[in-house]
Design an enzyme around this catalytic site. Structure first.
Site, short mmCIF file in Angstrom:
data_model
loop_
_atom_site.label_atom_id
_atom_site.label_comp_id
_atom_site.label_asym_id
_atom_site.label_seq_id
_atom_site.Cartn_x
_atom_site.Cartn_y
_atom_site.Cartn_z
N ARG A 113 0.89 -1.18 0.02
CA ARG A 113 0.08 0.20 -0.14
C ARG A 113 1.14 1.37 0.05
NH1 ARG A 113 -5.31 1.24 3.35
NH2 ARG A 113 -6.20 -0.06 1.92
N HIS A 140 -7.33 0.93 -6.26
CA HIS A 140 -7.57 -0.01 -5.22
C HIS A 140 -8.46 -1.27 -5.48
CE1 HIS A 140 -7.89 -1.41 -1.22
NE2 HIS A 140 -8.86 -0.65 -0.81
N GLN A 143 -10.31 -3.90 -3.24
CA GLN A 143 -11.38 -3.69 -2.78
C GLN A 143 -12.59 -3.79 -3.84
OE1 GLN A 143 -12.10 -1.90 0.21
NE2 GLN A 143 -14.32 -2.69 -0.36
N ASP A 228 -17.33 7.28 -1.66
CA ASP A 228 -16.03 7.11 -0.91
C ASP A 228 -15.81 8.30 -0.39
OD1 ASP A 228 -13.49 6.17 -0.03
OD2 ASP A 228 -12.42 6.33 -1.83
#
Ligand code: CP
Ligand code: NVA
Length: 312
Positions: A113, A140, A143, A228
Site C-alpha cells: 500500500r 484499489h 476492494q 468514498d
C-alpha cells in the site's frame, strides 16, 4: 535462484490493477471467494499456503486491508509480516529496486500500500514473487473483488447491471471503471467539476462508462450506489476545500430515492457520516458495507490462492 523459484518466476503473475487478470480469471476468483467463505463458516481447516509468507508493506494506514490479508494467511496455514516505512529501510530511501529484490528473495508473495502507482510497478518489475496492489493513489483493485463478491451474493451476476459512483474520481473510482469493463456492467460517474477520474482510464472503460455531473440523474434507476471519502489519504490538507466542492455530492435519502427500490449501497470504509454519506443511508437497510468489509477476507484469500498457483 533455486529451480523451484525459477519455475515460479516463469509463471509470475501480479495484481496491480484489475486488468492484470482476464475477465474469466476475475469471475473465477469471485466464485472461489464464496466457496472459501462457506468453508470458513463451516469450520473447515484448509491450509494451501502452509509455510508460505506474505510480506505486507504499508506506507499508508489501514484496518481492513491489513487484518484481512494477515488473517487470510493465518487461516491458510501461512504467516504475514507487517513492514512499515517507520521501522524498515524502505522509509530511509533504500531504492525500490533493491527492496524488491531483497524482500522477494525471502518471502513468497508481497502486498504493498503506497502513494505513487509507479512505485508498485517498479517494485513488481524487480520482484521474483507475485505483488499485490493493496491501494495506491490511482487504484484499489482488492476492494473491487470484495465489492463484486458482495453484489453477486445479494443480487446475482453484475453483468448488464447499472452502478452509480458519486463523489471523488479517485483510486476507488478508477478501479470501478476497470471493473465495469471486466465484469461488463454500466458505470455512471458523478463528480464535481475538477474532480473527474483520469481521462485515459475513463477512455479505457469505453461504452461501459459514462460521466453525469448531476448526482440525482446519475442515480436514476441504478442497481448500486457507491461512494468514498472526499479527501483520500495524502489529501488531508485539502479537506476543507473539498467539503465545499463536494457538498452537492452527498449520498442521502434523496439520491437513494432515485435508484431502483432494491438498489444496494456500498462504501469501502472508513466512512464519514454526514459528509459523503448520511447516517440513515450507510446504517440503513440498503447498505451492505459490513458484508463488503468482511468479503475483503474471502476474496483476498481467493486472490492469494490464485497468484500462488494453489487454486484447486
Ligand atoms: N477499505 C480499505 O481498504 O480499508 P483500510 O484502509 O482500513 O484498509
Ligand atoms: N480513497 C480512499 C480509500 C481508502 C480505503 C483513500 O485512498 O484514502
Amino acid at each position: 535462484m533455486n529451480s523451484q523459484r525459477e519455475n515460479n518466476n516463469n509463471m509470475l503473475r501480479h495484481f496491480l490493477t484489475l486488468n492484470d487478470l482476464t475477465s474469466d480469471e476475475l469471475r473465477s476468483i469471485i466464485y472461489r471467494a464464496q466457496e472459501l467463505k462457506s468453508m470458513r463458516n463451516n469450520g473447515e481447516i484448509y491450509e494451501p499456503l502452509k509455510n508460505k509468507v506474505l510480506g505486507m508493506v504499508f506506507e499508508k494506514s489501514s484496518t481492513r486491508t491489513r487484518v484481512s490479508f494477515e488473517t487470510g494467511m493465518i487461516q491458510f496455514g501461512g504467516q504475514a509480516i507487517f513492514l512499515s516505512p517507520r521501522d524498515t529501510q524502505l522509509g530511509r530511501g533504500e531504492p525500490i529496486e533493491d527492496s524488491a529484490r531483497v524482500l522477494s528473495s525471502m518471502v513468497d508473495i508481497i502486498m504493498i500500500r503506497t502513494f505513487e502507482h509507479s512505485k508498485i510497478e517498479t517494485f513488481a518489475k524487480y520482484s521474483s514473487v507475485p505483488v499485490i496492489n493493496a491501494l495506491t493513489d490511482i487504484y484499489h483493485p482488492c476492494q473491487l473483488l470484495a465489492d463484486i463478491q458482495t453484489f453477486v451474493e445479494n443480487r446475482g451476476d453484475i453483468r448488464g447491471k447499472t452502478v452509480t459512483w458519486i463523489g471523488d474520481g479517485n483510486n476507488m473510482c478508477h478501479s470501478f471503471i476497470n471493473a465495469a469493463k471486466q465484469f461488463d456492467f454500466q458505470l455512471v460517474i458523478s463528480t464535481p467539476e475538477g474532480f473527474e477520474p483520469d481521462k485515459v482510464i475513463v477512455a479505457h472503460g469505453g461504452d461501459n462508462v459514462r460521466l453525469e455531473s448531476d448526482p440525482m440523474q446519475a442515480a436514476k434507476d441504478t442497481d448500486l450506489v457507491v461512494t468514498d471519502v472526499w479527501a483520500s489519504m495524502g489529501q488531508e490538507e485539502e479537506q476543507r476545500l473539498r467539503e465545499s466542492a463536494f457538498a452537492n455530492y452527498q449520498v442521502n435519502s434523496q439520491v437513494m430515492s432515485q435508484a431502483k427500490p432494491d438498489a444496494l449501497f456500498m462504501h469501502c470504509l472508513p466512512a464519514h457520516r454526514g459528509e459523503e454519506v448520511t447516517a440513515d443511508v450507510i446504517d440503513g437497510p440498503q447498505s451492505v458495507v459490513f458484508q463488503e468489509a468482511e468479503n475483503r477476507l474471502h476474496s483476498q484469500k481467493a486472490l492469494l490462492e490464485f497468484l500462488m498457483g494453489k487454486t484447486p
